[in-house]
Design a protein around this motif. Structure first.
Motif, PDB file in Angstrom:
ATOM      1  N   THR A 623      -8.753  27.327   4.839  1.00  0.00           N
ATOM      2  CA  THR A 623      -9.867  28.060   4.251  1.00  0.00           C
ATOM      3  C   THR A 623     -10.343  27.348   2.990  1.00  0.00           C
ATOM      4  N   ALA A 624     -11.659  27.268   2.828  1.00  0.00           N
ATOM      5  CA  ALA A 624     -12.269  26.781   1.590  1.00  0.00           C
ATOM      6  C   ALA A 624     -13.117  27.908   1.025  1.00  0.00           C
ATOM      7  N   VAL A 625     -12.774  28.367  -0.179  1.00  0.00           N
ATOM      8  CA  VAL A 625     -13.506  29.456  -0.825  1.00  0.00           C
ATOM      9  C   VAL A 625     -14.588  28.839  -1.712  1.00  0.00           C
ATOM     10  N   VAL A 626     -15.833  29.264  -1.511  1.00  0.00           N
ATOM     11  CA  VAL A 626     -16.960  28.670  -2.216  1.00  0.00           C
ATOM     12  C   VAL A 626     -17.721  29.749  -2.982  1.00  0.00           C
ATOM     13  N   GLN A 627     -18.402  29.319  -4.031  1.00  0.00           N
ATOM     14  CA  GLN A 627     -19.192  30.233  -4.855  1.00  0.00           C
ATOM     15  C   GLN A 627     -20.605  29.690  -4.977  1.00  0.00           C
ATOM     16  N   ARG A 628     -21.586  30.559  -4.791  1.00  0.00           N
ATOM     17  CA  ARG A 628     -22.987  30.141  -4.827  1.00  0.00           C
ATOM     18  C   ARG A 628     -23.399  29.803  -6.243  1.00  0.00           C
ATOM     19  N   ARG A 629     -24.007  28.615  -6.394  1.00  0.00           N
ATOM     20  CA  ARG A 629     -24.473  28.186  -7.717  1.00  0.00           C
ATOM     21  C   ARG A 629     -25.700  27.296  -7.546  1.00  0.00           C
ATOM     22  N   LYS A 630     -26.590  27.366  -8.496  1.00  0.00           N
ATOM     23  CA  LYS A 630     -27.769  26.500  -8.487  1.00  0.00           C
ATOM     24  C   LYS A 630     -27.412  25.229  -9.242  1.00  0.00           C
ATOM     25  N   LEU A 631     -27.488  24.095  -8.564  1.00  0.00           N
ATOM     26  CA  LEU A 631     -26.994  22.842  -9.118  1.00  0.00           C
ATOM     27  C   LEU A 631     -28.056  21.755  -9.024  1.00  0.00           C
ATOM     28  N   ASP A 632     -27.916  20.761  -9.899  1.00  0.00           N
ATOM     29  CA  ASP A 632     -28.804  19.603  -9.836  1.00  0.00           C
ATOM     30  C   ASP A 632     -28.015  18.338  -9.522  1.00  0.00           C
ATOM     31  N   TYR A 633     -26.840  18.495  -8.938  1.00  0.00           N
ATOM     32  CA  TYR A 633     -26.025  17.328  -8.601  1.00  0.00           C
ATOM     33  C   TYR A 633     -25.341  17.540  -7.246  1.00  0.00           C
ATOM     34  N   GLY A 634     -24.874  16.442  -6.687  1.00  0.00           N
ATOM     35  CA  GLY A 634     -24.074  16.467  -5.480  1.00  0.00           C
ATOM     36  C   GLY A 634     -22.747  15.792  -5.730  1.00  0.00           C
ATOM     37  N   THR A 635     -21.847  15.869  -4.771  1.00  0.00           N
ATOM     38  CA  THR A 635     -20.537  15.242  -4.930  1.00  0.00           C
ATOM     39  C   THR A 635     -20.276  14.269  -3.788  1.00  0.00           C
ATOM     40  N   TRP A 636     -19.581  13.172  -4.120  1.00  0.00           N
ATOM     41  CA  TRP A 636     -19.226  12.144  -3.151  1.00  0.00           C
ATOM     42  C   TRP A 636     -17.742  11.834  -3.309  1.00  0.00           C
ATOM     43  N   SER A 637     -16.989  11.998  -2.254  1.00  0.00           N
ATOM     44  CA  SER A 637     -15.555  11.742  -2.323  1.00  0.00           C
ATOM     45  C   SER A 637     -15.269  10.264  -2.079  1.00  0.00           C
ATOM     46  N   ARG A 638     -14.117   9.836  -2.556  1.00  0.00           N
ATOM     47  CA  ARG A 638     -13.693   8.450  -2.366  1.00  0.00           C
ATOM     48  C   ARG A 638     -12.278   8.454  -1.796  1.00  0.00           C
ATOM     49  N   SER A 639     -12.030   7.512  -0.920  1.00  0.00           N
ATOM     50  CA  SER A 639     -10.761   7.475  -0.200  1.00  0.00           C
ATOM     51  C   SER A 639     -10.148   6.085  -0.246  1.00  0.00           C
ATOM     52  N   VAL A 640      -8.845   6.046  -0.016  1.00  0.00           N
ATOM     53  CA  VAL A 640      -8.136   4.776   0.161  1.00  0.00           C
ATOM     54  C   VAL A 640      -7.478   4.805   1.526  1.00  0.00           C
ATOM     55  N   MET A 641      -7.198   3.628   2.048  1.00  0.00           N
ATOM     56  CA  MET A 641      -6.672   3.533   3.402  1.00  0.00           C
ATOM     57  C   MET A 641      -5.714   2.364   3.484  1.00  0.00           C
ATOM     58  N   SER A 642      -4.686   2.494   4.299  1.00  0.00           N
ATOM     59  CA  SER A 642      -3.731   1.407   4.486  1.00  0.00           C
ATOM     60  C   SER A 642      -3.168   1.473   5.898  1.00  0.00           C
ATOM     61  N   VAL A 643      -2.616   0.362   6.334  1.00  0.00           N
ATOM     62  CA  VAL A 643      -1.971   0.273   7.640  1.00  0.00           C
ATOM     63  C   VAL A 643      -0.587  -0.314   7.434  1.00  0.00           C
ATOM     64  N   ALA A 644       0.418   0.343   7.967  1.00  0.00           N
ATOM     65  CA  ALA A 644       1.795  -0.136   7.868  1.00  0.00           C
ATOM     66  C   ALA A 644       2.370  -0.330   9.262  1.00  0.00           C
ATOM     67  N   ILE A 645       3.090  -1.422   9.443  1.00  0.00           N
ATOM     68  CA  ILE A 645       3.724  -1.701  10.727  1.00  0.00           C
ATOM     69  C   ILE A 645       5.087  -1.023  10.747  1.00  0.00           C
ATOM     70  N   GLU A 646       5.303  -0.164  11.726  1.00  0.00           N
ATOM     71  CA  GLU A 646       6.592   0.508  11.850  1.00  0.00           C
ATOM     72  C   GLU A 646       7.637  -0.466  12.398  1.00  0.00           C
ATOM     73  N   GLY A 647       8.866  -0.318  11.934  1.00  0.00           N
ATOM     74  CA  GLY A 647       9.934  -1.179  12.416  1.00  0.00           C
ATOM     75  C   GLY A 647       9.917  -2.566  11.812  1.00  0.00           C
ATOM     76  N   TRP A 648       9.256  -2.711  10.647  1.00  0.00           N
ATOM     77  CA  TRP A 648       9.179  -4.016   9.986  1.00  0.00           C
ATOM     78  C   TRP A 648      10.174  -4.034   8.836  1.00  0.00           C
ATOM     79  N   ASP A 649      11.087  -5.001   8.836  1.00  0.00           N
ATOM     80  CA  ASP A 649      12.124  -5.049   7.814  1.00  0.00           C
ATOM     81  C   ASP A 649      11.541  -5.385   6.457  1.00  0.00           C
ATOM     82  N   ASP A 650      12.315  -5.075   5.413  1.00  0.00           N
ATOM     83  CA  ASP A 650      11.865  -5.351   4.057  1.00  0.00           C
ATOM     84  C   ASP A 650      11.697  -6.842   3.784  1.00  0.00           C
ATOM     85  N   ASP A 651      12.395  -7.686   4.567  1.00  0.00           N
ATOM     86  CA  ASP A 651      12.280  -9.124   4.322  1.00  0.00           C
ATOM     87  C   ASP A 651      11.087  -9.744   5.017  1.00  0.00           C
TER      88      ASP A 651
END
Length: 869
Positions: A623-651
């Motif tokens: 659930t996302a609870v929202v409240q009505r408001r008069k605004l003059d801006y918008g929002t933009w999210s930023r993300s990070v991403m990575s890929v890891a190989i399973e079963g790969w030794d530390d060496d």
């Protein structure tokens, strides 16, 4: 510049010549005259009378041909244009069959056999909205015919228990979707025995939507349906696959329903009337100045974060607006943002202007956008432009996934009746919801495929009227290429509808589901594909304890439902409800996969021009609870991403173990080039968001977020190249990201030729220094939990795959890269950086180390390393 076609609304788009330079090309698709045919002699006269009262005096020739094929029990692929009346072709024989049975029972009430074999029809659509629309259309026909002895109903996950019970006991025509068939109807087939015993027709609408892994899943759902219908005494039902846009429709339909291509007849010659359709390619103008967003709190843009283009959709949003698929999510290092030399106005802002001008001229129009945010933005900006004409401004709205069903139905009704003049929409209106009489269609940004482009364009000029279509380019190399190379839009063939029912990762869970529905017998195997291949998959399932083998067949012996082993669409979780604070009113829903980026704490949520701020996102309660408001801006999210190989030794070496999914980690060497196949974890996380003032996009502030990571456990193929190989190939450090990125795009584009998948079933990552391999690495992964077999196919055909990729890039006549070689329609980084020439040198370097084939003909190339048992 070609001569402008004399469409009356084109002058509105051109602003009487003021915007003429923005139209880069145009083409007039000629009008088509109608070809009629007589009503078939077998058609029920009452049903025919109903159609006549609705204005259909005689069917078009393709409708009569397809209806007659179905009546004679011939599987049919009906591939005619949007608005060509495909539904009449399958409803005429279906309704006539029910009426004939009803009349026989009335004339001979003692004939119990006729009552027990009352024919039924099952209609499947990819969306609930389309099923509801078809129900309305059927009701209109039956009302006009004055008969109610044909019982029609929708049944899906929203249907109450009482309504579902009535459908099970009484409905002649059931309209639903593949998901309900898989999760509810087939597992509970005994309760649906009446429907299955009388099953005469199966209608698969919008057949082009069933591609990739989704298409493979649906193909097995249909096979399971046919198997159960036969067990209940029905002859194999006649199937019609309807699609407005499809390459090789008979071949695709045959693969979908599990028959030979020669057992399907294609009806592809459209005999419905069509007015002229003017299609224009449109490039927004350059803007005088551009100010990049302010640097983040760390003093720069992190290399793992992507650029969010001002005014455009979040690049992390997956294509298709809530439709399952893979994002082409590269995370190669990206330099700090540099203002483009000649920035152009955003496609959404341009589309909003055009939509407003069309509405002011009284035209009824659709504006397709690539995201939910884009739909809301176009609608609001168009209303703002029409403030001087409040009557017109009040007739502009947005339409997208996430609205409540009743709100969407009301918007569809208002557009049909003309109460609305303009509707900004996602691809939620791309499919066959019946909306006719539109004057114009705007397409803001390349929709991903030519099939989608022409499906959306088909909304303009329906019912024989002239129509206008404008494809508005985003500031993206792919879009720019298309609007400056019109032959790539107008003359290129449609993409094939590609899927592979033999994929064992798809086949296996459906064999389990089929075994739970009724034990699998040897004679059943051919229904699911090549019997030897199916038996091999069954042997694996028995070895892993999923099924038990007995002399009488294969049995599912577990307590849990076998249908839970697979997710048809890969939707990935429960949708998040958006609820208004104080009133408790639910405004809509957001897909679980995109909730973090769209309705995080502090996010601005827009619903039909009204702005809300998210007070709190509760991922546990969805659930996302929202409240009505008069605004003059918008929002933009930023993300990070990575890929890891399973079963790969530390060496930095491959370990000996397999992961929990049972996928082996395989490696091989081509001299200095290392190849790998195995389980990976693709991890993404929303880490912050920006507030940007509208409309100038000035950054007002950045806030960090603490949201959970989302991990996709899947299977990838990768190849790694040491730095010295790159330098020896004359690839500089500055060229490396573009070379890897371009090679990755082209490799993803070519793999469907070898792996029988769809581009949207794949994802990719390229990085010049991966932490596991320690080298420049390109990953291509299956975009489905647990993998789907595509990466495995690529690994075993590595040389063939990369050679085809290299040749495709080198043979392309473009100078810097285009959609035909290295640009991707779903690149989250806006196709930057790309270096076509360096990509060719990079692939040449990799292929130069390909070893000679093994002398003993072993399946693995020399250098293959297998994990210990």
């Amino acid at each position: 510049m070609p001569d402008a076609p004399a469409h009356p609304l084109l002058d509105v788009l051109l602003a009487h010549g003021a915007r003429a330079e923005r139209m880069t090309a145009s083409r007039v698709l000629p009008a088509r005259t109608a070809e009629h045919a007589d009503w078939p002699a077998w058609a029920d006269t009452t049903v025919v009378q109903g159609y006549r009262r609705l204005g259909v005096e005689r069917p078009w020739a393709h409708q009569a041909l397809a209806a007659d094929l179905l009546h004679r029990g011939r599987h049919t692929a009906l591939a005619t244009s949007t608005g060509s009346g495909k539904s009449l072709a399958f409803w005429l024989p279906a309704l006539s069959a029910v009426r004939e049975s009803s009349a026989a029972a009335t004339l001979d009430p003692g004939n119990i056999a006729s009552a027990r074999t009352r024919p039924t029809t099952l209609y499947l659509s990819p969306t609930k909205a389309l099923a509801a629309d078809q129900l309305n259309a059927l009701d209109r026909v039956l009302d006009a015919a004055g008969t109610r002895d044909v019982r029609v109903a929708t049944c899906d996950g929203d249907t109450s228990r009482e309504e579902r019970s009535w459908v099970q006991d009484h409905a002649d025509v059931v309209l639903t979707n593949p998901d309900f068939l898989h999760y509810a109807l087939l597992p509970n087939h005994r309760r649906w025995s009446r429907l299955l015993k009388g099953l005469r027709y199966v209608v698969v609408d919008e057949g082009h939507a069933y591609r990739g892994v989704f298409g493979a899943h649906v193909s097995h759902v249909l096979r399971r349906l046919a198997r159960l219908a036969e067990r209940y005494g029905a002859e194999r039902p006649t199937v019609v696959v309807a699609s407005a846009t499809s390459a090789e429709p008979a071949v695709s339909a045959a693969r979908l329903i599990g028959v030979r291509p020669e057992d399907v007849t294609a009806v592809a010659r459209d005999t419905s009337p069509s007015g002229r359709r003017t299609v224009v390619l449109w490039q927004p103008p350059e803007i005088a100045s551009w100010r990049p967003p302010a640097e983040d709190a760390e003093g720069g843009t992190p290399s793992s974060m992507r650029r969010a283009d001002p005014g455009e959709p979040d690049p992390w949003a997956l294509p298709g607006d809530g439709v399952a698929g893979a994002g082409d999510t590269e995370v190669e290092p990206v330099a700090a943002e540099v203002p483009p030399e000649h920035p152009r106005r955003s496609a959404t802002a341009e589309a909003a202007d055009l939509l407003a001008d069309l509405a002011a001229a009284g035209a009824r129009s659709l504006a397709f956008t690539r995201s939910r945010r884009g739909a809301e933005s176009v609608a609001q900006q168009a209303r703002d432009h029409l403030r001087h004409a409040p009557d017109a401004a009040g007739r502009i709205a947005a339409y997208r996934g996430g609205y409540l069903p009743e709100e969407r139905r009301e918007l569809e009704r208002a557009l049909r009746t003309g109460d609305l003049l303009g509707l900004a929409t996602t691809n939620a209106l791309e499919l066959g919801v019946d909306i006719s009489g539109l004057d114009a269609v705007l397409i803001a940004g390349w929709p991903g495929t030519r099939m989608s482009l022409w499906q959306q364009a088909g909304r303009a000029g329906r019912a024989g009227a002239d129509g206008l279509v404008a494809f508005v380019a985003r500031e993206d190399p792919l879009d720019t290429y298309l609007v400056t190379h019109p032959e790539a839009v107008f003359d290129a063939p449609l993409e094939a509808t590609v899927f592979d029912p033999a994929n064992p990762h798809v086949l296996a869970p459906h064999l389990c589901a089929a075994a739970q529905e009724a034990p699998l017998r040897t004679e059943d195997l051919a229904l699911f594909g090549d019997p030897a291949h199916v038996r091999g998959v069954l042997d694996v399932l028995v070895a892993r304890g999923a099924l038990r083998r007995r002399t009488s067949g294969w049995y599912w012996t577990h307590h849990q439902a076998a249908t839970g082993l697979t997710d048809l669409r890969g939707a990935g979780g429960t949708p998040v409800r958006v609820v208004e604070h104080g009133t408790g009113r639910m405004l809509g829903t957001v897909d679980a996969s995109s909730a973090d980026g769209q309705v995080h704490d502090g996010a601005v949520y827009v619903h039909q021009g009204t702005t809300y701020v998210v007070n709190h996102l509760d991922l546990t309660d969805h659930t996302a609870v929202v409240q009505r408001r008069k605004l003059d801006y918008g929002t933009w999210s930023r993300s990070v991403m990575s890929v890891a190989i399973e079963g790969w030794d530390d060496d930095g070496a491959p370990g000996p173990e397999t992961d929990a999914t049972g996928h082996d980690l395989l490696t091989r060497q081509w001299g200095p080039v290392a190849w790998g196949l195995g389980p990976v974890e693709v991890t993404s996380q929303v880490v912050s968001f920006q507030r940007r003032r509208l409309p100038d996009m000035q950054v007002l502030g950045t806030e960090q977020l603490e949201l959970p990571e989302h991990t996709l456990g899947t299977v990838a193929v990768w190849w790694s190249v040491p730095e010295w190989v790159l330098r020896a190939s004359d690839i500089t450090p500055e060229q490396t990201p573009g070379a890897l990125h371009a090679a990755e795009h082209a490799a993803i584009g070519l793999l469907p030729l070898l792996a029988t998948c769809d581009r949207w079933d794949l994802g990719g990552v390229s990085t010049e220094l991966h932490p596991d391999t320690g080298e420049a690495t390109v990953f291509v992964y299956d975009a489905y939990p647990g993998g789907a077999g595509f990466a495995e196919r690529a690994y075993h055909l590595g040389a063939t795959w990369l050679r085809a990729t290299r040749d495709a890039i080198a043979a392309c006549p473009c100078s810097d890269g285009c959609p035909a070689c290295v640009q991707s329609p779903k690149c989250g980084s806006y196709n930057a950086p790309l270096d076509k020439d360096a990509a060719v040198r990079f692939l040449d370097a990799v292929l130069s180390h390909e070893p000679e084939p093994a002398a003993d003909g072993a399946a693995d190339a020399p250098g293959v390393t297998r994990p210990a048992a």
